[in-house]
Structures are given as structure tokens and as C-alpha cells.
Write an enzyme that holds these catalytic residues in place. Structure first.
Site, PDB file in Angstrom:
ATOM      1  N   LEU A   1     -24.488 -15.383   7.111  1.00  0.00           N
ATOM      2  CA  LEU A   1     -25.403 -15.186   5.288  1.00  0.00           C
ATOM      3  C   LEU A   1     -26.170 -15.517   5.493  1.00  0.00           C
ATOM      4  O   LEU A   1     -26.732 -16.329   4.097  1.00  0.00           O
ATOM      5  CB  LEU A   1     -24.418 -15.731   4.550  1.00  0.00           C
ATOM      6  CG  LEU A   1     -22.782 -15.451   4.639  1.00  0.00           C
ATOM      7  CD1 LEU A   1     -22.314 -15.956   3.527  1.00  0.00           C
ATOM      8  CD2 LEU A   1     -22.756 -13.625   4.162  1.00  0.00           C
ATOM      9  N   CYS A   2     -26.746 -16.158   6.663  1.00  0.00           N
ATOM     10  CA  CYS A   2     -28.583 -16.268   6.409  1.00  0.00           C
ATOM     11  C   CYS A   2     -29.659 -16.100   5.884  1.00  0.00           C
ATOM     12  O   CYS A   2     -29.666 -14.110   6.796  1.00  0.00           O
ATOM     13  CB  CYS A   2     -28.322 -17.526   7.386  1.00  0.00           C
ATOM     14  SG  CYS A   2     -30.325 -18.263   7.219  1.00  0.00           S
ATOM     15  N   HIS A   3     -30.127 -15.970   5.268  1.00  0.00           N
ATOM     16  CA  HIS A   3     -31.431 -14.756   4.942  1.00  0.00           C
ATOM     17  C   HIS A   3     -32.661 -14.669   5.487  1.00  0.00           C
ATOM     18  O   HIS A   3     -33.156 -15.541   5.869  1.00  0.00           O
ATOM     19  CB  HIS A   3     -32.360 -15.520   3.602  1.00  0.00           C
ATOM     20  CG  HIS A   3     -31.084 -14.841   2.361  1.00  0.00           C
ATOM     21  ND1 HIS A   3     -30.555 -16.415   2.229  1.00  0.00           N
ATOM     22  CD2 HIS A   3     -31.104 -13.790   1.886  1.00  0.00           C
ATOM     23  CE1 HIS A   3     -29.971 -15.868   0.586  1.00  0.00           C
ATOM     24  NE2 HIS A   3     -30.331 -14.059   0.693  1.00  0.00           N
ATOM     25  N   MET A  51     -31.609 -24.332   7.615  1.00  0.00           N
ATOM     26  CA  MET A  51     -30.590 -23.993   8.978  1.00  0.00           C
ATOM     27  C   MET A  51     -31.545 -23.208   9.943  1.00  0.00           C
ATOM     28  O   MET A  51     -31.087 -23.240  10.978  1.00  0.00           O
ATOM     29  CB  MET A  51     -30.036 -22.170   8.187  1.00  0.00           C
ATOM     30  CG  MET A  51     -29.152 -22.324   7.029  1.00  0.00           C
ATOM     31  SD  MET A  51     -27.735 -23.778   7.366  1.00  0.00           S
ATOM     32  CE  MET A  51     -26.903 -23.099   9.445  1.00  0.00           C
ATOM     33  N   GLU A  52     -32.415 -22.924  10.223  1.00  0.00           N
ATOM     34  CA  GLU A  52     -33.997 -22.434  11.129  1.00  0.00           C
ATOM     35  C   GLU A  52     -33.938 -23.687  11.760  1.00  0.00           C
ATOM     36  O   GLU A  52     -34.452 -23.820  12.929  1.00  0.00           O
ATOM     37  CB  GLU A  52     -35.085 -21.465  10.470  1.00  0.00           C
ATOM     38  CG  GLU A  52     -34.885 -20.466   9.878  1.00  0.00           C
ATOM     39  CD  GLU A  52     -33.566 -19.944   8.770  1.00  0.00           C
ATOM     40  OE1 GLU A  52     -34.261 -19.175   8.515  1.00  0.00           O
ATOM     41  OE2 GLU A  52     -34.107 -21.266   8.108  1.00  0.00           O
ATOM     42  N   ASP A  60     -28.616 -26.314  30.023  1.00  0.00           N
ATOM     43  CA  ASP A  60     -28.666 -25.262  30.505  1.00  0.00           C
ATOM     44  C   ASP A  60     -29.551 -25.839  31.805  1.00  0.00           C
ATOM     45  O   ASP A  60     -28.904 -25.653  33.214  1.00  0.00           O
ATOM     46  CB  ASP A  60     -29.085 -24.082  29.996  1.00  0.00           C
ATOM     47  CG  ASP A  60     -29.058 -22.759  30.996  1.00  0.00           C
ATOM     48  OD1 ASP A  60     -28.046 -23.402  32.059  1.00  0.00           O
ATOM     49  OD2 ASP A  60     -29.670 -22.066  31.135  1.00  0.00           O
TER      50      ASP A  60
END
EC number: 4.6.1.17
Length: 167
Positions: free
Chosen positions: A85-87, A121-122, A136
């Protein structure tokens, strides 16, 4: 959380839910564009051997810190592809700093935009993808690497203005 519906019909402050409780993407079209930043941090806990390999340039796969930094930048730009739901917003700048410490690697990401919604969120995704890129790269030396303490430290801009953890 309050049970009182918000003006937009969503229950008690959860803006990503509609009046019936179903998930939805918030409409931000009426919000003003403003300069916004967010900074997030995290840590990858590593063995002493992995820390020594990072400090001495002995990671078998190559420059683990450079790969992690690029992964963090890429993660910030791809956040809407990963968080449902992130724009999708214009990411104008991403700084990813990695610091080798005795316990592992500290990661700090700052993301900037001029848009209608924030970049928390970014910033979080940047830290997580940098951490995953690092894991990794060092997993042959340390299969027990652990990502921990990922959190937003600070944000600026928008209606709520400046927020800093602990203030």
C-alpha cells in the site's frame, strides 16, 4: 487506537483501512507537495571473522560494503514494488552509510523527496535491502549473520513536521 471512525471513514486512525475494515491505498491527492526526509537505521550482527574480512578486504565475493550501499539505494527506489500500500513517489535522494563496528555493520539511510507523502517506508526498505545485500555478500564467511534494530530515527516535512526518536 480509538474505535471512532475518522473523517475519511477509516476506523480509529488506521488510514489504510476503509470503513468496513478492508485494506485500501490512502488517497493523498489533496495533500500539499512538501520537502520530506526520513532516516532509518539498522545493524547486521556478524562474527569476528566476518568483521575482520570486511576490515581487511577479504570477503570472497568482493566489495561487500559497496554492494550493500547500492542495494540500499535500489531498495529505496523500489519500495512501492515491495510494500503493497506504499505510494509510488519521486525519490530525489538516497544516502546509505555503512560503518563496520566490532559487532558487525551499522547501516544508516536517509531518503529525500518533494511529494505528497513521506519517505519513512523508503528509508526502512533502504536499510533492509542494504542489510540483505551485505548478508548475501558475507554469508560464506558468516552464515549466522543477523539483521537487527531496523527503525525510523527521524522524519521531516508534511503536516506533522519534524519527528525524532526519543524527543
Amino acid at each position: 487506537m480509538s474505535d471512532t471512525p475518522r473523517a475519511d471513514g477509516s476506523p480509529g486512525g488506521l488510514t489504510h483501512l476503509d470503513a468496513s475494515g478492508a485494506a485500501r491505498m490512502v488517497d493523498v491527492s489533496a495533500k500539499d507537495v512538501s520537502a520530506r526526509t526520513a532516516t532509518a537505521t539498522g545493524r547486521v550482527l556478524l562474527s569476528a571473522a566476518a568483521v575482520a574480512a570486511l576490515r581487511g578486504g577479504g570477503v570472497p565475493k568482493g566489495d561487500a560494503l559497496a554492494v550493500a550501499r547500492i542495494a540500499g539505494i535500489q531498495g529505496a527506489k523500489r519500495t512501492p514494488d515491495l510494500v503493497p500500500l506504499c505510494h509510488p513517489i519521486a525519490v530525489h535522494g538516497v544516502d546509505v552509510d555503512l560503518t563496520v563496528v566490532d559487532e558487525g555493520v551499522d547501516i544508516r539511510a536517509t531518503v529525500r523527496t518533494a511529494d505528497r507523502t513521506g519517505v519513512e517506508m523508503e528509508a526502512l526498505t533502504s536499510v533492509m535491502t542494504a542489510a540483505l545485500g551485505l548478508v548475501d555478500m558475507v554469508k560464506a564467511v558468516d552464515p549466522g549473520a543477523e539483521v537487527t534494530r531496523v527503525r525510523v530515527e527521524e522524519k521531516t516535512g508534511g503536516k506533522k513536521g519534524h519527528w525524532r526518536r526519543g524527543e
